[in-house]
Design an enzyme around this catalytic site. Structure first.
Site, mmCIF file in Angstrom:
data_model
loop_
_atom_site.group_PDB
_atom_site.id
_atom_site.type_symbol
_atom_site.label_atom_id
_atom_site.label_comp_id
_atom_site.label_asym_id
_atom_site.label_seq_id
_atom_site.Cartn_x
_atom_site.Cartn_y
_atom_site.Cartn_z
ATOM 1 N N HIS A 332 -1.249 0.479 0.489
ATOM 2 C CA HIS A 332 -0.634 -0.425 1.462
ATOM 3 C C HIS A 332 -0.874 -1.886 1.111
ATOM 4 O O HIS A 332 -1.662 -2.228 0.234
ATOM 5 C CB HIS A 332 -1.152 -0.125 2.873
ATOM 6 C CG HIS A 332 -2.611 -0.375 3.079
ATOM 7 N ND1 HIS A 332 -3.119 -1.586 3.481
ATOM 8 C CD2 HIS A 332 -3.699 0.438 2.928
ATOM 9 C CE1 HIS A 332 -4.443 -1.520 3.581
ATOM 10 N NE2 HIS A 332 -4.824 -0.300 3.247
ATOM 11 N N CYS A 351 -8.750 3.620 1.442
ATOM 12 C CA CYS A 351 -7.365 3.444 1.035
ATOM 13 C C CYS A 351 -7.284 2.404 -0.085
ATOM 14 O O CYS A 351 -8.263 1.740 -0.415
ATOM 15 C CB CYS A 351 -6.504 3.013 2.217
ATOM 16 S SG CYS A 351 -6.177 4.345 3.413
#
Length: 449
Positions: A332, A351
């Protein structure tokens, strides 16, 4: 015992024997690097590769300039179908270096200056010749442009800024023993032997220790991006998956572990925290509830969900790349893009935050003509949440390689940020010892067949 484990163990024994037979001696000239195929990095030799250009001063670093600079270093993939065999070749070559005595150690307080004769210049030259970063005919002389270019090659191969200046980090990397480099290669090979990845015409790779992502097309890296991966206490996992969609202007559903610890702590100190962060609390049916009705003590697992609305304040930034997996991690954007300027990029909860992620999104969606980079930017500017399904899923692998060799024979090393190499090799040795003993016991011999 499998042939794979036999190779790993053989390399480990060979490296250990090498270390006993000949230890490194400070100031001792090392051997000339081998030049046959599959040996010490040919591409690190000046005859095969130009030195990377040092980063020049610029008004400001941008996502596009950082991506371009990273791609300019090499178009060779970190991970492809030939990676395991090349790492094996490099391990045997470095084992040969160990038998020959390794490389000399550079004093930690050594001083080097371009154009100035220094006490350790010849020592540095010999060190770089052994690793193939400097041609053998440059064994003596002052710290000149040739030696500075060799330092740049070494720095680029070790994930350091290719400045040509002998920084403390550069000296520290040069002084890592050849035996440790062999063990890094062994651990990386062991990991790849366990990978089950379907390489496609297009695929994405995140190498966690390098903190870079690569978009590979037709066996060539066409995009390379800085990434921010997991903290040492919250490491990013290794995995293989399929990228299924690109989400523009995503919302962020806060993981329950973060809601229980970090969000709860903020709310105890400041009851307005959620509203200031554009977050809402949802019940089990996804219905909003009053934050004041929630127990923020943090003593038990939350029975609610915290979700952050989309916008410039959102922790996921403007783009989320979905890749369903058992770890619930993804790639992301971020609203803290200044972090991509840092060399140390291990700061997430697991992440992977991607620099210049809009460029990656457009590349992922290139099979869908509607989604050009301009279209991606325009949709983000609209502020509307939109999930764009991939017409063709793209394979993605998150790998943990602290050592590898690319197709041009360049051997790369990175720091073992999560301290996983030794743990893996110890576990592999224990397993090998178990099966070795089992083969000689009548009750367990069948387990090794």
């Amino acid at each position: 015992m499998s042939k794979r484990r036999a190779v790993i163990i053989a390399m480990g024994l060979f490296a250990s024997a090498s270390a006993l037979a000949q230890t490194e001696t400070t100031g001792q000239a090392g051997p000339k690097p081998a030049t046959s195929a599959g040996t010490v990095p040919a591409a690190a030799n000046p005859a095969h590769a130009a030195a990377p250009k040092a980063a020049t001063s610029a008004p400001a670093s941008t996502a596009e300039s950082r991506s371009a600079a990273a791609l300019a270093l090499t178009h060779e993939p970190t991970y492809d179908e030939g990676s395991a065999q090349r790492i094996k070749d490099a391990a045997f070559s470095y084992s040969d270096l160990a038998v020959r005595g390794g490389w000399p150690t550079i004093p930690a307080d050594a001083k080097f200056a371009l154009g100035v004769q220094g006490a350790n210049d010849d020592l540095l030259g010999r060190r770089l010749i052994v690793s193939g970063d400097l041609s053998a005919d440059k064994a003596s002389g002052s710290f000149d442009l040739d030696l500075a270019d060799a330092v740049k090659r070494f720095q680029a191969r070790h994930g350091l800024a290719p400045t040509g200046t002998m920084t403390p980090r550069t000296i520290a990397a040069m002084n890592v023993s050849v035996q440790k480099r062999i063990r890094q290669l062994e651990a990386s090979l062991e990991r790849l032997q366990h990978m089950d990845f379907s390489f496609g015409q297009r695929y994405v790779v995140v190498n966690i220790p390098a903190a870079y992502a690569e978009a590979v097309e037709n066996d060539v890296v066409v995009r390379r991006y800085r990434v921010i991966v997991g903290k040492t206490e919250k490491p990013s996992p290794t995995l293989t998956a399929q990228i299924t969609s690109v989400v523009l202007n995503p919302t962020w559903t806060v993981p329950s572990s973060i809601a229980k610890t970090e969000i709860s702590a903020h709310m105890r100190k400041d009851p307005t925290y959620l509203s200031r962060m554009h977050m809402e609390v949802l019940d089990a049916h996804d219905k909003p509830i009053d934050p004041h009705s929630v127990d923020w003590s943090g003593t038990h697992t939350p029975n609610f969900t915290v979700r952050q609305q989309n916008g410039s304040f959102n922790a996921l930034g403007a783009v989320k790349i979905d890749m369903p997996n058992s770890y619930s991690v993804y790639m992301h954007d971020t609203n803290q893009r200044n972090l991509f300027n840092d060399d140390y990029r291990f700061d997430s909860h697991g992440c992977s935050r991607v620099d210049n992620v809009r460029d990656l999104a457009a590349w992922l969606l290139k099979d869908q003509p509607k989604w050009s980079r301009a279209a991606v930017d325009a949709e983000i500017a609209s502020g509307q949440h939109l999930e764009v399904a991939m017409a063709r899923k793209v394979p993605v692998a998150w790998i943990y390689l602290t050592a590898w060799m690319t197709k041009d024979q360049t051997v790369q090393f990175r720091n073992d940020v999560y301290n996983q190499d030794e743990q893996l090799l110890e576990a592999t040795a224990e397993e090998a010892a178990f099966f070795g003993n089992a083969a000689n016991h009548p009750l367990t011999a069948h387990m090794t067949r």
